[in-house]
Design an enzyme around this catalytic site. Structure first.
Site, mmCIF file in Angstrom:
data_model
loop_
_atom_site.group_PDB
_atom_site.id
_atom_site.type_symbol
_atom_site.label_atom_id
_atom_site.label_comp_id
_atom_site.label_asym_id
_atom_site.label_seq_id
_atom_site.Cartn_x
_atom_site.Cartn_y
_atom_site.Cartn_z
ATOM 1 N N GLN A 12 0.841 -1.180 0.000
ATOM 2 C CA GLN A 12 0.000 0.000 0.000
ATOM 3 C C GLN A 12 0.886 1.242 0.000
ATOM 4 O OE1 GLN A 12 -3.228 -0.592 2.647
ATOM 5 N NE2 GLN A 12 -3.850 1.539 2.622
ATOM 6 N N SER A 14 2.972 2.252 -2.215
ATOM 7 C CA SER A 14 4.334 1.990 -2.685
ATOM 8 C C SER A 14 4.656 2.699 -3.997
ATOM 9 C CB SER A 14 4.541 0.481 -2.871
ATOM 10 O OG SER A 14 3.654 -0.011 -3.869
ATOM 11 N N SER A 17 0.174 2.725 -8.427
ATOM 12 C CA SER A 17 -0.759 3.455 -9.298
ATOM 13 C C SER A 17 -0.054 4.585 -10.024
ATOM 14 C CB SER A 17 -1.930 4.001 -8.482
ATOM 15 O OG SER A 17 -2.691 2.941 -7.958
ATOM 16 N N ALA A 40 -11.336 0.653 -13.167
ATOM 17 C CA ALA A 40 -11.275 0.815 -11.710
ATOM 18 C C ALA A 40 -12.138 -0.267 -11.069
ATOM 19 C CB ALA A 40 -11.769 2.197 -11.314
ATOM 20 N N HIS A 56 -8.344 9.584 -5.631
ATOM 21 C CA HIS A 56 -7.674 8.958 -6.785
ATOM 22 C C HIS A 56 -8.176 9.570 -8.095
ATOM 23 C CE1 HIS A 56 -5.100 5.579 -5.502
ATOM 24 N NE2 HIS A 56 -5.864 5.547 -4.419
ATOM 25 N N GLU A 71 -15.646 1.914 -14.544
ATOM 26 C CA GLU A 71 -15.728 1.241 -13.253
ATOM 27 C C GLU A 71 -16.314 -0.148 -13.450
ATOM 28 O OE1 GLU A 71 -17.558 3.657 -10.256
ATOM 29 O OE2 GLU A 71 -16.435 5.425 -10.896
#
Length: 185
Positions: A12, A14, A17, A40, A56, A71
């Site tokens: 997480q 890191s 994205s 997504a 985001h 999505e």
């Protein structure tokens, strides 16, 4: 883009994205005919997740204004197949949330993780354009206490391994830095 498929793994926060976004920026800049779409997989089930998704979306709009978003929390293999095209980069963010949606749904029955992974690998192998996938590497810590959590960690590890076999490049992110685990020959 010298490769067709990349799997970006990491913990997480890191930089996973962000790396995927930078690949999209490069793809879009390389040719005005290029298109890029993000699939997504996150679902806004609570206030914190709604806030995280909104953040985001806002950040992506600034960093990669040409990146469209679709999505799709569950039907990832079909969506990859439908959106894949030679001039289109497909970015999936993220595999971990997709697997969570399938194996721990708030409503309905859990899906078979192995079957879902096989379907995704088939979609990746049949993809007509480049695909970048983002996922968490959560198997580096202590063994979880609960049976369900251990099963999820196992399923995610198996999914990551299966997807890695279908990718030309696999990158591990740590502290915002990429470590290449697999590169095109």
């Amino acid at each position: 883009m010298p490769f067709e498929r990349e799997l970006i793994l990491g913990g997480q926060r890191s930089g996973k994205s962000r790396r995927a976004e930078m690949i999209a920026v490069g793809w879009l800049a390389a040719d005005p005919a290029h298109d890029a779409v993000l699939i997504a997989t996150g679902q806004p089930h609570d206030a914190e997740m709604r806030e995280r998704i909104a953040r985001h979306q806002a950040d992506r709009a600034v960093r990669v204004p040409g990146l469209r978003t679709v999505e799709e929390p569950r039907a990832l293999p079909a969506t990859v197949a439908a959106l894949s095209a030679p001039g289109t980069l497909v970015v999936v963010d993220c595999l971990t949330l997709w697997l969570t949606n399938l194996t721990m749904p708030l409503q309905g029955e859990p899906a078979d993780a192995g079957g879902a992974a096989a379907s995704l690998v088939a979609a990746l192998r049949d993809a007509r354009g480049p695909v970048v996938l983002v996922g968490n590497e959560i198997g580096l810590g202590v063994i979880p206490m609960g049976r369900e959590v251990r099963a999820f960690v196992d399923a995610l590890g198996q999914l990551n391994q299966a997807v890695a076999t279908a990718c030309d490049r696999v990158t591990l992110m740590a502290a915002g830095l990429p470590l290449t685990l697999k590169a095109p020959a």
